[in-house]
Design a protein around this motif. Structure first.
Motif, mmCIF file in Angstrom:
data_model
loop_
_atom_site.group_PDB
_atom_site.id
_atom_site.type_symbol
_atom_site.label_atom_id
_atom_site.label_comp_id
_atom_site.label_asym_id
_atom_site.label_seq_id
_atom_site.Cartn_x
_atom_site.Cartn_y
_atom_site.Cartn_z
ATOM 1 N N ILE A 170 2.029 -1.990 -5.047
ATOM 2 C CA ILE A 170 2.571 -3.260 -4.548
ATOM 3 C C ILE A 170 1.770 -3.737 -3.338
ATOM 4 C CG2 ILE A 170 4.579 -4.389 -3.519
ATOM 5 C CD1 ILE A 170 6.338 -2.482 -5.101
ATOM 6 N N LEU A 171 1.467 -2.793 -2.434
ATOM 7 C CA LEU A 171 0.740 -3.163 -1.218
ATOM 8 C C LEU A 171 -0.702 -3.546 -1.515
ATOM 9 C CD1 LEU A 171 2.064 -0.412 1.239
ATOM 10 C CD2 LEU A 171 2.823 -2.781 1.018
ATOM 11 N N GLN A 172 -1.289 -2.979 -2.562
ATOM 12 C CA GLN A 172 -2.676 -3.268 -2.909
ATOM 13 C C GLN A 172 -2.753 -3.902 -4.289
ATOM 14 O OE1 GLN A 172 -4.919 -2.850 -0.585
ATOM 15 N NE2 GLN A 172 -3.472 -1.852 0.801
ATOM 16 N N VAL A 173 -1.845 -4.862 -4.532
ATOM 17 C CA VAL A 173 -1.768 -5.444 -5.866
ATOM 18 C C VAL A 173 -3.030 -6.222 -6.226
ATOM 19 C CG1 VAL A 173 -0.659 -7.604 -5.144
ATOM 20 C CG2 VAL A 173 -0.212 -6.690 -7.420
ATOM 21 N N GLY A 174 -3.828 -6.627 -5.236
ATOM 22 C CA GLY A 174 -5.069 -7.328 -5.520
ATOM 23 C C GLY A 174 -6.204 -6.400 -5.907
ATOM 24 N N SER A 175 -6.001 -5.086 -5.804
ATOM 25 C CA SER A 175 -7.039 -4.124 -6.168
ATOM 26 C C SER A 175 -7.095 -3.953 -7.683
ATOM 27 C CB SER A 175 -6.736 -2.770 -5.510
ATOM 28 O OG SER A 175 -5.536 -2.236 -6.053
#
Length: 533
Positions: free
Chosen positions: A132-137
């Motif tokens: 969720i915190l690094q959903v752009g990864s």
């Protein structure tokens, strides 16, 4: 289960089939398409306005593909769940099929627009927190695509066979599959989070219990109605004419209520996933809520100061905290409060507050938006361990301060723009218009051995409306499909009408297989897509 087309002419003297075409189909289609065009125009304009404020290059292909798949999930959801709401009014001849579908679509739309977002973010909280915190990864995008594609594949398969399967059930299974795959692929010894089993168990319990509630309450309601309202016409197969005005009004009211409740509950699942996509692909425009009101950021700063003072009272002296962020991250992943968590949380809240203190909502540097959002989100997830799981024993007065700050945190990170709600409502409506007949036929003709009566339709829908509305109030997802179809089955059993056990067996089989099948599909897709991204 083969599909059947009900457009043939009824024999002379017989009542026409409820699905025989009546009225001007072109008129209804034209009205609906006009609404779709106007809605898409608004969605396109609002999205362009939001993206205009983004200080980054927008990956249009990735954004378009992700939004298309997310709205595709809601489109398929319309096949299943929205179609259930119209089955009773169609088979009791309370409304012509075309009118019923448009009517239901309109109130689904209203339900989506007025939804709170609690269900949306309740579903998202099942996901691994680092994704969720690094959903752009790469891993984050693989997660979103895997769970959406798995849900769409299973829903299309059950729709093809006319089985009232649950979109909610499917999505929860897909999320669990992604969480398990994330743990499976993590390096040995890493502190990788998987599924939040405590949250998953409460969601799973609501999905498992709601059909039993639907069956039992609908059966009891029909029996109560029979003892209080002694009108034989209510408990016999409808004739060629519409029912009496009062029962027709009741059936239309319950159809309206189920449609509205479905929009406000099921529509939220797609909203939450779309927000994850927007936060991951265009964080500078969507990571933080920039339109919560002029005083929202000031309120956040004030409540942050108050909660720092409150939490400091519960920190044990002499506990070293070399890295507050790492300590809070570990607490969120393990979901266990330690002696280090309290002083770390105080320090982390202070650090985040000081970062935003020099700015107003309009002047916060866009380069700082993504990290600030992640930090505030982690603070909110940590606070859940206090105000929902009571892992820190605090006084009632201090709990009130913590809850006020938690509300400010959620206001900053958990929001849904109006255009997202409109897009989801349109996708649901389009899905209903395209695929409603298969599920309607199953609910109306293939659950019981006799034609659905007025009393049965009213009982099943009253229970469905109440159950879904209560679940929405509590922020829990339930299946419109399971609640309503089990309610119809309950009324058939209570009426002594008999059940078509072949259909009931297939429905139970779909209910049992949905979770493991969607888990397996999402697990496999995540493993594959993780290599692609």
């Amino acid at each position: 289960m083969a599909d059947t087309t009900y457009e043939q002419t009824a024999p002379a003297g017989a009542a026409p089939h409820p699905l025989d075409k009546r009225g001007n189909d072109k008129l209804f289609t034209s009205v609906f398409m006009l609404v779709v065009v106007l809605g898409l125009t608004y969605v396109g304009y609002a999205l362009s306005q939001d993206l205009e404020n983004a200080s980054q290059a927008v990956p249009w292909i990735l954004l378009g593909l992700a939004l298309l798949i997310a709205l595709g999930f809601e489109f398929v959801n319309g096949f299943h769940d929205t179609a259930n709401a119209v089955a009773t009014v169609i088979y009791t001849r309370s409304m012509p099929a075309q009118v019923a579908v448009l009517w239901s679509g309109f109130f689904n739309f209203l339900g989506v627009l007025t939804s709170s977002g609690a269900v949306a973010f309740g579903i998202i909280s099942l996901l691994p927190v680092e994704l969720i915190l690094q959903v752009g990864s790469g891993a984050g995008m693989a997660m979103v695509f895997a769970l959406l594609m798995a849900a769409i594949v299973w829903n299309l398969g059950t729709w093809y066979f006319g089985l009232p399967s649950s979109s909610s059930h499917t999505l929860v299974g897909s999320i669990i599959g992604v969480g398990l795959a994330n743990q499976f692929m993590a390096p040995a010894g890493s502190a990788t989070s998987g599924v939040d089993w405590s949250q998953a168990s409460s969601v799973g319990l609501s999905l498992l219990v709601s059909p039993v509630v639907g069956f039992g309450l609908a059966a009891l309601l029909l029996l109560a109605m029979k003892s209080l309202v002694r009108n034989r016409a209510l408990y016999e197969a409808p004739g060629a004419n519409p029912p009496p005005r009062w029962i027709r009004g009741l059936l239309i009211f319950t159809c309206t209520g189920v449609s509205f409740a479905h929009g406000s509950n099921d529509g939220q699942k797609g909203m939450g996933l779309i927000m994850l996509i927007l936060i991951g692909v265009v964080p500078t425009a969507f990571a933080l809520n920039r339109t919560p009101g002029a005083n929202a950021l000031e309120h956040y700063k004030e409540t942050a100061v108050q909660v720092e003072t409150v939490l400091a009272k519960y920190a044990k002296p002499g506990i070293p905290v070399p890295d507050a962020r790492a300590a809070i991250s570990n607490t969120v992943k393990t979901r266990e409060w330690s002696d280090q968590t309290t002083p770390a949380l105080v320090a982390f809240i202070k650090e985040t507050r000081e970062r935003v203190s020099p700015y107003s909502a309009d002047t916060l540097p866009r380069a700082a938006v993504s990290n600030t959002r992640n930090d505030i989100y982690m603070i909110g997830e940590t606070l859940k361990l206090i105000d929902k799981k009571h892992q820190l024993d605090v006084s009632d007065a201090d709990m009130a301060v913590i809850e006020r700050y938690h509300d400010a945190v959620d206001n900053a990170t958990k929001f849904i723009p109006l255009w997202v709600k409109v897009a989801v409502a349109l996708a649901l409506g389009l899905g209903t218009m395209v695929g409603w007949k298969r599920i309607v036929v199953t609910v109306g003709e293939k659950i019981g051995k006799t034609h659905l009566t007025y009393g049965q339709g009213a009982s099943a829908e009253l229970v469905a409306m109440g159950t879904i509305g209560a679940a929405d109030f509590m922020g829990l997802p339930v299946s419109t499909t399971h609640v309503l179809s089990s309610g119809v089955a309950g009324t058939m059993a209570a009426n002594g009408s008999g059940l078509q056990w072949g259909t009931v067996r297939n429905m139970l089989l779909a209910w049992v297989l949905t979770l493991p099948a969607s888990i397996a599909l999402a697990f496999g897709l995540f493993v594959v897509l993780r290599q692609v991204f």
